[in-house]
Design a protein around this motif. Structure first.
Motif, PDB file in Angstrom:
ATOM      1  N   ASN A 291       0.847  -1.178   0.000  1.00  0.00           N
ATOM      2  CA  ASN A 291       0.000   0.000   0.000  1.00  0.00           C
ATOM      3  C   ASN A 291       0.891   1.239   0.000  1.00  0.00           C
ATOM      4  OD1 ASN A 291      -2.113   1.709   0.295  1.00  0.00           O
ATOM      5  ND2 ASN A 291      -2.736   0.978   2.317  1.00  0.00           N
ATOM      6  N   ALA A 292       0.861   1.968  -1.123  1.00  0.00           N
ATOM      7  CA  ALA A 292       1.609   3.216  -1.159  1.00  0.00           C
ATOM      8  C   ALA A 292       0.784   4.236  -0.391  1.00  0.00           C
ATOM      9  CB  ALA A 292       1.792   3.662  -2.599  1.00  0.00           C
ATOM     10  N   MET A 293       1.357   4.771   0.687  1.00  0.00           N
ATOM     11  CA  MET A 293       0.549   5.702   1.469  1.00  0.00           C
ATOM     12  C   MET A 293       1.283   6.995   1.750  1.00  0.00           C
ATOM     13  SD  MET A 293       0.671   3.699   5.081  1.00  0.00           S
ATOM     14  CE  MET A 293       0.174   2.117   4.496  1.00  0.00           C
ATOM     15  N   GLN A 294       0.499   8.026   1.900  1.00  0.00           N
ATOM     16  CA  GLN A 294       1.009   9.333   2.258  1.00  0.00           C
ATOM     17  C   GLN A 294       1.185   9.360   3.771  1.00  0.00           C
ATOM     18  OE1 GLN A 294       1.869  11.995   0.593  1.00  0.00           O
ATOM     19  NE2 GLN A 294       1.474  11.108  -1.431  1.00  0.00           N
ATOM     20  N   LEU A 295       2.417   9.536   4.226  1.00  0.00           N
ATOM     21  CA  LEU A 295       2.637   9.545   5.666  1.00  0.00           C
ATOM     22  C   LEU A 295       2.619  10.959   6.263  1.00  0.00           C
ATOM     23  CD1 LEU A 295       5.331   6.750   5.985  1.00  0.00           C
ATOM     24  CD2 LEU A 295       2.879   6.591   6.359  1.00  0.00           C
ATOM     25  N   ALA A 296       2.685  11.971   5.369  1.00  0.00           N
ATOM     26  CA  ALA A 296       2.736  13.348   5.875  1.00  0.00           C
ATOM     27  C   ALA A 296       1.579  13.684   6.829  1.00  0.00           C
ATOM     28  CB  ALA A 296       2.772  14.330   4.708  1.00  0.00           C
ATOM     29  N   PRO A 297       0.328  13.258   6.533  1.00  0.00           N
ATOM     30  CA  PRO A 297      -0.764  13.591   7.466  1.00  0.00           C
ATOM     31  C   PRO A 297      -0.538  13.050   8.877  1.00  0.00           C
ATOM     32  CG  PRO A 297      -1.651  12.810   5.380  1.00  0.00           C
ATOM     33  CD  PRO A 297      -0.162  12.581   5.328  1.00  0.00           C
ATOM     34  N   LEU A 298       0.211  11.939   9.004  1.00  0.00           N
ATOM     35  CA  LEU A 298       0.501  11.414  10.343  1.00  0.00           C
ATOM     36  C   LEU A 298       1.389  12.395  11.097  1.00  0.00           C
ATOM     37  CD1 LEU A 298       1.333   7.654   9.638  1.00  0.00           C
ATOM     38  CD2 LEU A 298      -0.833   8.631  10.392  1.00  0.00           C
ATOM     39  N   VAL A 299       2.332  12.989  10.374  1.00  0.00           N
ATOM     40  CA  VAL A 299       3.238  13.963  10.995  1.00  0.00           C
ATOM     41  C   VAL A 299       2.456  15.212  11.371  1.00  0.00           C
ATOM     42  CG1 VAL A 299       5.298  15.360  10.646  1.00  0.00           C
ATOM     43  CG2 VAL A 299       5.153  13.060   9.644  1.00  0.00           C
ATOM     44  N   ILE A 300       1.667  15.693  10.425  1.00  0.00           N
ATOM     45  CA  ILE A 300       0.926  16.941  10.650  1.00  0.00           C
ATOM     46  C   ILE A 300      -0.022  16.789  11.838  1.00  0.00           C
ATOM     47  CG2 ILE A 300      -0.785  18.502   9.605  1.00  0.00           C
ATOM     48  CD1 ILE A 300       0.644  17.673   6.875  1.00  0.00           C
ATOM     49  N   ASP A 301      -0.717  15.650  11.908  1.00  0.00           N
ATOM     50  CA  ASP A 301      -1.679  15.442  13.007  1.00  0.00           C
ATOM     51  C   ASP A 301      -1.030  14.798  14.242  1.00  0.00           C
ATOM     52  OD1 ASP A 301      -3.773  16.562  11.673  1.00  0.00           O
ATOM     53  OD2 ASP A 301      -4.597  14.676  10.926  1.00  0.00           O
ATOM     54  N   GLU A 302       0.264  14.552  14.204  1.00  0.00           N
ATOM     55  CA  GLU A 302       0.987  13.927  15.320  1.00  0.00           C
ATOM     56  C   GLU A 302       0.300  12.648  15.788  1.00  0.00           C
ATOM     57  OE1 GLU A 302       1.412  17.274  18.096  1.00  0.00           O
ATOM     58  OE2 GLU A 302       3.429  17.563  17.292  1.00  0.00           O
ATOM     59  N   VAL A 303       0.018  11.775  14.810  1.00  0.00           N
ATOM     60  CA  VAL A 303      -0.680  10.522  15.098  1.00  0.00           C
ATOM     61  C   VAL A 303       0.337   9.421  15.401  1.00  0.00           C
ATOM     62  CG1 VAL A 303      -2.058   8.677  14.028  1.00  0.00           C
ATOM     63  CG2 VAL A 303      -2.712  11.079  13.719  1.00  0.00           C
ATOM     64  N   THR A 304       0.044   8.616  16.422  1.00  0.00           N
ATOM     65  CA  THR A 304       0.870   7.450  16.741  1.00  0.00           C
ATOM     66  C   THR A 304       0.274   6.226  16.050  1.00  0.00           C
ATOM     67  OG1 THR A 304       1.367   8.362  18.912  1.00  0.00           O
ATOM     68  CG2 THR A 304       1.746   5.997  18.632  1.00  0.00           C
ATOM     69  N   VAL A 305       1.117   5.433  15.379  1.00  0.00           N
ATOM     70  CA  VAL A 305       0.657   4.187  14.765  1.00  0.00           C
ATOM     71  C   VAL A 305       1.326   3.033  15.513  1.00  0.00           C
ATOM     72  CG1 VAL A 305       0.587   2.797  12.663  1.00  0.00           C
ATOM     73  CG2 VAL A 305       0.391   5.285  12.519  1.00  0.00           C
ATOM     74  N   MET A 306       0.513   2.112  16.006  1.00  0.00           N
ATOM     75  CA  MET A 306       1.052   0.992  16.782  1.00  0.00           C
ATOM     76  C   MET A 306       0.658  -0.339  16.139  1.00  0.00           C
ATOM     77  SD  MET A 306       0.358   0.079  20.801  1.00  0.00           S
ATOM     78  CE  MET A 306      -1.250  -0.691  20.583  1.00  0.00           C
ATOM     79  N   GLY A 307       1.643  -1.144  15.801  1.00  0.00           N
ATOM     80  CA  GLY A 307       1.360  -2.489  15.318  1.00  0.00           C
ATOM     81  C   GLY A 307       0.982  -3.372  16.493  1.00  0.00           C
ATOM     82  N   SER A 308       0.133  -4.353  16.236  1.00  0.00           N
ATOM     83  CA  SER A 308      -0.344  -5.220  17.322  1.00  0.00           C
ATOM     84  C   SER A 308      -0.642  -6.591  16.743  1.00  0.00           C
ATOM     85  CB  SER A 308      -1.617  -4.594  17.919  1.00  0.00           C
ATOM     86  OG  SER A 308      -2.134  -5.407  18.943  1.00  0.00           O
ATOM     87  N   ARG A 309      -0.035  -7.634  17.311  1.00  0.00           N
ATOM     88  CA  ARG A 309      -0.177  -8.961  16.694  1.00  0.00           C
ATOM     89  C   ARG A 309      -0.727  -9.959  17.696  1.00  0.00           C
ATOM     90  NH1 ARG A 309       4.281 -12.686  15.559  1.00  0.00           N
ATOM     91  NH2 ARG A 309       5.657 -11.015  16.207  1.00  0.00           N
ATOM     92  N   CYS A 310       0.067 -10.983  18.043  1.00  0.00           N
ATOM     93  CA  CYS A 310      -0.442 -12.072  18.887  1.00  0.00           C
ATOM     94  C   CYS A 310      -0.499 -11.638  20.347  1.00  0.00           C
ATOM     95  CB  CYS A 310       0.463 -13.287  18.767  1.00  0.00           C
ATOM     96  SG  CYS A 310       0.539 -13.901  17.078  1.00  0.00           S
ATOM     97  N   GLY A 311      -1.368 -12.269  21.118  1.00  0.00           N
ATOM     98  CA  GLY A 311      -1.551 -11.809  22.484  1.00  0.00           C
ATOM     99  C   GLY A 311      -1.684 -12.916  23.512  1.00  0.00           C
ATOM    100  N   PRO A 312      -2.008 -12.522  24.752  1.00  0.00           N
ATOM    101  CA  PRO A 312      -2.046 -13.459  25.886  1.00  0.00           C
ATOM    102  C   PRO A 312      -3.274 -14.378  25.844  1.00  0.00           C
ATOM    103  CG  PRO A 312      -2.756 -11.267  26.593  1.00  0.00           C
ATOM    104  CD  PRO A 312      -2.342 -11.136  25.151  1.00  0.00           C
ATOM    105  N   PHE A 313      -3.027 -15.686  26.035  1.00  0.00           N
ATOM    106  CA  PHE A 313      -4.116 -16.671  25.968  1.00  0.00           C
ATOM    107  C   PHE A 313      -4.980 -16.701  27.233  1.00  0.00           C
ATOM    108  CE2 PHE A 313      -3.610 -19.987  22.410  1.00  0.00           C
ATOM    109  CZ  PHE A 313      -3.124 -19.041  21.528  1.00  0.00           C
ATOM    110  N   ASP A 314      -4.370 -16.400  28.401  1.00  0.00           N
ATOM    111  CA  ASP A 314      -5.131 -16.570  29.648  1.00  0.00           C
ATOM    112  C   ASP A 314      -6.411 -15.733  29.702  1.00  0.00           C
ATOM    113  OD1 ASP A 314      -3.526 -18.574  30.617  1.00  0.00           O
ATOM    114  OD2 ASP A 314      -2.222 -17.236  31.769  1.00  0.00           O
ATOM    115  N   PRO A 315      -6.344 -14.419  29.429  1.00  0.00           N
ATOM    116  CA  PRO A 315      -7.601 -13.659  29.475  1.00  0.00           C
ATOM    117  C   PRO A 315      -8.602 -14.128  28.413  1.00  0.00           C
ATOM    118  CG  PRO A 315      -5.781 -12.275  28.708  1.00  0.00           C
ATOM    119  CD  PRO A 315      -5.177 -13.557  29.181  1.00  0.00           C
ATOM    120  N   ALA A 316      -8.091 -14.619  27.278  1.00  0.00           N
ATOM    121  CA  ALA A 316      -8.996 -15.092  26.217  1.00  0.00           C
ATOM    122  C   ALA A 316      -9.750 -16.334  26.682  1.00  0.00           C
ATOM    123  CB  ALA A 316      -8.190 -15.385  24.951  1.00  0.00           C
ATOM    124  N   LEU A 317      -9.022 -17.278  27.306  1.00  0.00           N
ATOM    125  CA  LEU A 317      -9.688 -18.498  27.791  1.00  0.00           C
ATOM    126  C   LEU A 317     -10.667 -18.166  28.918  1.00  0.00           C
ATOM    127  CD1 LEU A 317      -6.773 -21.083  27.671  1.00  0.00           C
ATOM    128  CD2 LEU A 317      -8.996 -21.303  26.525  1.00  0.00           C
TER     129      LEU A 317
END
Ligand SMILES: [Zn+2]
Ligand SMILES: [Zn+2]
Length: 318
Positions: A250-276
């Motif tokens: 995905n070719a994306m414009q990143l400038a708006p993230l800078v202008i709006d001071e947006v944080t981008v956080m990746g999030s993948r696998c997580g803890p099984f105990d609360p899910a169970l």
């Protein structure tokens, strides 16, 4: 054994696929049910360059396990990342980020669309008796939703838009709403959003969502345009949590993230105990997400069906 093999280009159902190699510290597991995930469909499109047996969401029964013999005969679910246990990251408890890791059905390790699989014993969690197989199979994707709260425990009390009404969006909306976030789920399909509306979680069709309307946007669309919409919906100085991995670059414009001071956080696998725990208490509705069951022998039909936009979750029974 019967297994669905992907050679990097083509899928074949193989009746005499080799049994999994069980390394020291690992368990041999008889798969009972497996879930088809958006990630599986992306792998078939070339994401990860994987060749092997697909499938990473499963519930099974332990057949053999020298490392934890008490698990033999127990019903288990398994964390999918297998670290080397020697490197700096493994020693710091970050085996999901081990540079030498294998990942069930995704990276260098045969997965769950087969009669048997092997996983390190330390990755396994016993399923409470009251949780049926067809719910337990949601543990892995549900754990991925709890990862958002593990990364950002400050989200409860905040206004959060969950973007996407697929399985992950419907699970994440429930997890965050139960945790006390003020959640609105924005999606494309009235019928899928109704799963949440029935539980009192506000929903909107994406055509009606207004720009800059929430400090936190959780992107679960699984579509390349999801990030662009997330960027439009997040407030200045807000947070975008990225849950989807998409095959299309995905070719994306990143400038708006800078202008709006947006944080981008990746999030993948997580803890099984609360899910169970959530599955055991019934605080998350997974039953409404099941669109159909297929035997492993019909996995090719099941994959076609899973790709349909009307479908939420397809389960395989071994
Ligand atoms: Zn998945
Ligand atoms: Zn490691």
């Amino acid at each position: 054994m019967l297994a669905l093999y992907f050679n990097g280009a083509k899928l074949t159902l193989q009746p005499n696929y080799r049994e999994p190699v069980v390394r020291p510290g690992e368990a041999l597991i008889k798969v009972r049910q497996a879930g088809i995930c958006k990630t599986d469909l992306e792998i078939i499109q070339g994401y990860m360059g994987f060749a092997g047996v697909l499938g990473h969401e499963f519930v099974g029964e332990v057949m053999r396990c020298h490392a934890r013999p008490e698990l033999v005969g127990r019903r288990v679910v398994g964390e999918i990342n297998c670290g080397c246990s020697h490197c700096k990251r493994c020693r710091a408890g970050m085996q999901e980020h081990c540079p030498n890791r294998t990942v069930l059905g995704i990276l260098q390790r045969d997965g769950a669309f087969a009669e048997h699989l092997a996983l390190p014993a330390r990755n396994l969690h016993v399923v409470p008796d009251s949780v049926p197989d067809c719910h337990a199979v949601f543990t892995e994707p549900l754990a991925a939703c709890y990862e958002i709260l593990a990364q950002r425990p400050d989200l409860p009390g905040k206004r959060v838009i969950v973007l996407g009404d697929g399985k992950l969006g419907l699970l994440a909306s429930q997890v965050l709403a139960n945790a006390g976030c003020d959640v609105t789920c924005v999606g494309k399909h009235r019928r899928k959003l109704d799963v949440l509306a029935k539980r009192g979680i506000p929903v909107r069709l994406d055509s009606t969502a207004s720009p800059h309307s929430a400090p936190v946007v959780v992107e679960c669309t699984g579509s390349p345009s999801g990030f662009l919409l997330a960027r439009r919906l997040v407030e200045p100085r807000g947070l975008i949590v990225m849950k989807s991995t998409v095959a299309a670059s995905n070719a994306m414009q990143l400038a708006p993230l800078v202008i709006d001071e947006v944080t981008v956080m990746g999030s993948r696998c997580g803890p099984f105990d609360p899910a169970l725990k959530a599955l055991e208490s019934g605080s998350i509705d997974v039953e409404s997400l099941i669109s159909g069951h297929y035997p492993l022998s019909e996995v090719l039909t099941a994959l076609d069906r899973a790709a349909s936009p009307r479908v939420i979750k397809i389960l395989l029974t071994m």
